[in-house]
Design a protein around this motif. Structure first.
Motif, short mmCIF file in Angstrom:
data_model
loop_
_atom_site.label_atom_id
_atom_site.label_comp_id
_atom_site.label_asym_id
_atom_site.label_seq_id
_atom_site.Cartn_x
_atom_site.Cartn_y
_atom_site.Cartn_z
N UNK A 81 0.86 -1.19 0.00
CA UNK A 81 0.00 0.00 0.00
C UNK A 81 0.89 1.23 0.00
N UNK A 82 0.50 2.22 -0.80
CA UNK A 82 1.26 3.47 -0.88
C UNK A 82 0.27 4.62 -0.85
N UNK A 83 0.61 5.67 -0.13
CA UNK A 83 -0.30 6.81 -0.06
C UNK A 83 0.46 8.05 0.40
N UNK A 84 -0.21 9.17 0.27
CA UNK A 84 0.27 10.40 0.88
C UNK A 84 -0.88 10.98 1.69
N UNK A 85 -0.53 11.77 2.68
CA UNK A 85 -1.54 12.38 3.53
C UNK A 85 -1.94 13.71 2.92
N UNK A 86 -3.23 13.91 2.76
CA UNK A 86 -3.77 15.12 2.16
C UNK A 86 -4.39 16.00 3.24
N UNK A 87 -4.91 17.13 2.82
CA UNK A 87 -5.55 18.07 3.75
C UNK A 87 -6.67 17.38 4.53
#
Length: 103
Positions: A81-87
């Motif tokens: 799993x790969x992600x970035x944290x958004x607003x």
């Protein structure tokens, strides 16, 4: 990872008990609660560069970057799993190829 980077790693968050995880708004099935995750940073290394190093360690299957929080999440879950944290604390999937640079 420490050997690969050649610098000390600061662990900002690792194991969390379920009550603490809930109190800070962590995901209900957080890998931190399972004891297989850490949020890290390295002085003098940019987050894109740190993420690049984390991706080179085959054991790390869960990788998330939080540019606003100043850390990279790495865990040893079974499914990648790969992600970035958004607003607003939301996460969004992405497959960026970060540039490697020191800060």
């Amino acid at each position: 990872l420490r050997t690969l980077i050649g610098r000390p790693i600061t662990i900002m968050s690792a194991y969390r008990c379920p009550a603490h995880n809930k109190a800070i708004g962590g995901a209900p099935k957080s890998q931190h609660v399972a004891g297989i995750a850490a949020d890290i940073r390295v002085e003098g290394i940019s987050l894109p560069a740190l993420e690049h190093f984390v991706r080179q360690v085959p054991a790390f299957k869960g990788i998330g970057r939080d540019d606003r929080g100043g850390y990279v999440h790495a865990d040893t879950r079974k499914t990648p799993a790969q992600w970035c944290y958004a607003a607003g604390g939301k996460t969004v999937p992405y497959f960026a190829v970060p540039a490697v640079q020191s800060t």
